[in-house]
Scaffold this active site. Structure first.
Site, short mmCIF file in Angstrom:
data_model
loop_
_atom_site.label_atom_id
_atom_site.label_comp_id
_atom_site.label_asym_id
_atom_site.label_seq_id
_atom_site.Cartn_x
_atom_site.Cartn_y
_atom_site.Cartn_z
CG ASP A 170 -23.52 5.74 9.41
OD1 ASP A 170 -22.29 5.89 9.48
OD2 ASP A 170 -24.34 6.28 10.18
CD GLU A 205 -21.83 10.27 15.69
OE1 GLU A 205 -21.18 9.24 15.93
OE2 GLU A 205 -22.00 10.71 14.53
CG HIS A 244 -22.90 5.03 15.16
ND1 HIS A 244 -23.21 4.05 14.25
CD2 HIS A 244 -23.00 6.22 14.49
CE1 HIS A 244 -23.50 4.60 13.08
NE2 HIS A 244 -23.38 5.92 13.20
N PRO A 290 0.83 -1.21 0.00
CG PRO A 290 -0.71 -1.56 1.70
CD PRO A 290 0.60 -2.05 1.18
N PRO A 291 0.29 2.39 -0.37
CG PRO A 291 -0.98 3.90 -1.63
CD PRO A 291 -1.07 2.58 -0.93
#
Length: 664
Positions: A530, A456, A459, A233-234
């Site tokens: 989401d 929030e 979640h 990966p970078p």
């Protein structure tokens, strides 16, 4: 290798011929038509002369006609081809050049004609005659200066002697643009400066050792590897590893990018490849490093709409020939780096060309600690900085990300007037890099702020109550970047994920929208990120990982990376319909599960949202006061995180996924 072919006289001769042509045109054009006294006085009587400039010392005069007379003269005569330089004349040229005898007699006759014809408005001026020798000398100096400028500025650059390097000029366009590092220009980076890449370092150290002690391997029949490909990966340190090889190998090191071979002219890329390997063979043993090799190494015959003569394919063909063809038995190793190994040509990846493919992965916990040690050595730190703690706060970070965290922490400390960089500066730096700039002055309506708080809190509630969701560490409703709120998690660093774990992650991701439905009876556009994440995750479960019972143990994932060129899908329309139904079914099931969990714990959801509205930022300890400790999280219970500002997340790419509440 002697490239001196002697002085090329072609261009000086060409320049002289062009200048001679210009001189001839200018001289033929600059000479005006001659006129005698009789013809002059005829034109004067007709009123066609506007001005006459008399030079007493040369008995000559320049005659300038009126506009009407000039037009009439142009219609009668065939115009001569004018010099290209006539546009740059600084003074008008005379229409005629007059040669007269005695000046006094000429002036008397001139005045007499004007008295007899008062309508004549011809002006009479006097001047100093031009010296032919002075004109010739001025012209010679002028053109000598022009030729010198042409030679030193243009000709020398075209021959490759000017600035910008030999590869940047028109006659050396086929020369390699590689930067050479040898005993004159050494690289200071060594393997000690590369942290967290133990496996990759071991592989490339063997290559360096082969160049230094080749007899150690050749006496046993071993051969030097032709190529080493660094894949990952970078930001994981591929180029840094190549710099360390250059610093350790003590052999000529040629460094360039894959795009350096690309040019608009046909055949240039292949010519540069030939020149690069010719230089490397002349300095053998040597190393060639090509960064971002995917610029020329893409698989041939895929998506080629430019015709049969593809310049990129010609460059790749030449590279393949140089790496493993006739006359390539030399000690030249090719190193290359890319983060898109799936699109490289198979012929480039076969044994005999790139013999070794080294995967440079994202660093693990102990490797991140080593990387922090390297970057923190240059920063003035507080005495209480715990490198183990910083490594735990940055799961999924690459080496470049960690370097950015250290630099951002130093900038934040300087901005706040600190004498040294402390723990809070690093935590703020992680927040800044992952979530974006904090916007405390952003105006949000109270109703929207309450909705964000419940979103929030939804979640946080589900991630705390389901077993396999990542444990939450911090929740905030302070706008940051493009999000109106964010939740921070500490994901488990695992290599495999089960179906149940993915279901729990989906449920936690949908907890924000489910909380809005439970509390307000409606939903908003704030769950865009989401929904995007759950859709991709459910689609991966069905079409890639084979975690769906109806589709079965089938994967439509193409690891070769060539599926982007396929117009059609690898499954039928009937299967596509089943896939869509199963994706929708997975998401709907987990959404209903989230609604049930939140409805059963609505009082705790309200308490968490109210605390979030009151404090704007809450931590893991606040959740423990409401929900109690997680029974299935013994490791986190043994090592609790303090209630300071402790943002953590799985990676910079996923922070604003399920835990963000983006306003659309």
């Amino acid at each position: 290798m002697n490239n001196n072919k002697g002085f090329n006289w072609f261009f000086p001769i060409l320049i002289a011929a062009v200048l001679l042509f210009f001189f001839t045109n200018m001289n033929s054009d600059s000479s005006s038509n001659s006129l005698d006294e009789e013809g002059f006085f005829q034109l004067l009587q007709q009123g066609k002369i506007q001005d006459v400039m008399i030079y007493k010392d040369t008995e000559k005069a320049d005659v300038f006609l009126t506009k009407a007379a000039k037009t009439e003269l142009a219609n009668k005569q065939v115009a001569k081809d004018k010099s290209p330089f006539s546009t740059f004349d600084f003074a008008p040229k005379p229409d005629y050049t007059l040669s007269f005898g005695d000046l006094q007699l000429f002036l008397e006759k001139f005045d007499k004609i004007k008295q007899e014809n008062p309508a004549i408005a011809t002006k009479r001026d006097y001047g100093i005659g031009k010296n032919p020798m002075t004109e010739l000398l001025f012209t010679a100096v002028f053109w000598i200066a022009i030729m010198a400028l042409f030679y030193f500025v243009i000709f020398r650059k075209m021959m490759g002697g000017g600035g910008g390097g030999p590869g940047g000029q028109i006659f050396s366009i086929g020369k390699s643009r590689a930067k050479l590092f040898d005993e004159k220009e050494k690289v200071q980076v060594t393997f000690k400066d590369v942290a967290g890449l133990e496996g990759a370092k071991e592989e490339v150290q063997e290559v360096v050792d082969f160049l230094k002690n080749s007899e150690k391997y050749t006496k046993l029949g071993g051969k030097i590897p032709k190529g080493v490909l660094l894949v990952g990966p970078p930001g994981t340190g591929k180029t840094l590893l190549a710099k360390a090889v250059a610093g350790e190998a003590k052999v000529p090191f040629f460094s360039l990018s894959g795009s350096d071979f690309v040019e608009m002219f046909v055949g240039v890329g292949a010519s540069r490849v030939r020149d690069l390997f010719a230089q490397a063979k002349a300095k053998s043993p040597a190393i060639i490093f090509i960064d971002e090799i995917d610029a020329i190494g893409r698989a041939r015959g895929k998506g080629n709409f430019t015709g049969g003569n593809d310049e990129r394919e010609n460059t790749l063909n030449q590279l393949l020939t140089e790496m493993d063809g006739f006359g390539t038995d030399t000690n030249v190793i090719v190193m290359a780096a890319t983060n898109r190994a799936d699109i490289l040509d198979k012929a480039l990846m076969r044994a005999g060309r790139f013999d070794r493919s080294i995967y440079v992965d994202l660093p693990e916990l102990h490797e991140r600690k080593e990387i922090f040690n390297v970057h923190l050595a240059k920063i003035k730190l507080d005495e209480n900085i715990d490198r183990e703690f910083l490594a735990k706060q940055t799961p999924g970070f690459s080496g470049a990300d960690i370097a950015n965290v250290c630099n951002e922490a130093a900038l934040i400390a300087a901005r706040n007037g600190h004498e040294s960089v402390n723990k809070q500066d690093f935590l703020d730096a992680v927040d800044r890099i992952i979530g974006g700039l904090e916007k405390k002055n952003k105006a949000i309506k109270p109703s929207e702020k309450r909705r964000v708080a419940y979103h929030e809190a939804g979640h946080a509630t589900i991630s705390w109550l389901v077993e396999h969701a990542a444990p939450l560490l911090k929740v905030t409703i302070v706008p940051r970047g493009r999000s109106l709120g964010a939740a921070w998690y500490l994901p488990e660093e695992r290599q495999l994920t089960t179906t149940e774990q993915m279901y729990d992650e989906l449920c936690a991701t949908l907890g924000g929208r489910a909380a809005e439905q439970v509390i307000f009876g409606n939903i908003s556009t704030g769950a865009l990120s989401d929904l995007e994440r759950v859709t991709k995750q459910a689609q991966a479960m069905v079409t890639i990982y084979g975690l769906n019972e109806k589709i079965g143990n089938i994967s439509y994932y193409d690891s070769s990376g060539q599926s982007e060129y396929n117009i059609g899908k690898p499954y039928s329309e009937q299967t596509a319909k089943i896939i869509d139904e199963e994706i929708s079914k997975i998401i709907a099931t987990q959404y209903q599960r989230a609604l049930q969990i939140l409805s059963a714990n609505k009082d705790k959801l309200d308490a968490l949202a109210n605390k979030l509205l009151e404090k704007e930022v809450i931590f893991r300890e606040d959740l423990e006061e409401i929900f109690g400790q997680r029974a299935w999280d013994p490791e986190l219970t043994e090592h609790p995180v303090s209630n300071t500002h402790t943002p953590e997340n799985e990676s910079p790419e996923t922070i604003l996924g399920p835990e963000s509440n983006t306003q659309i």
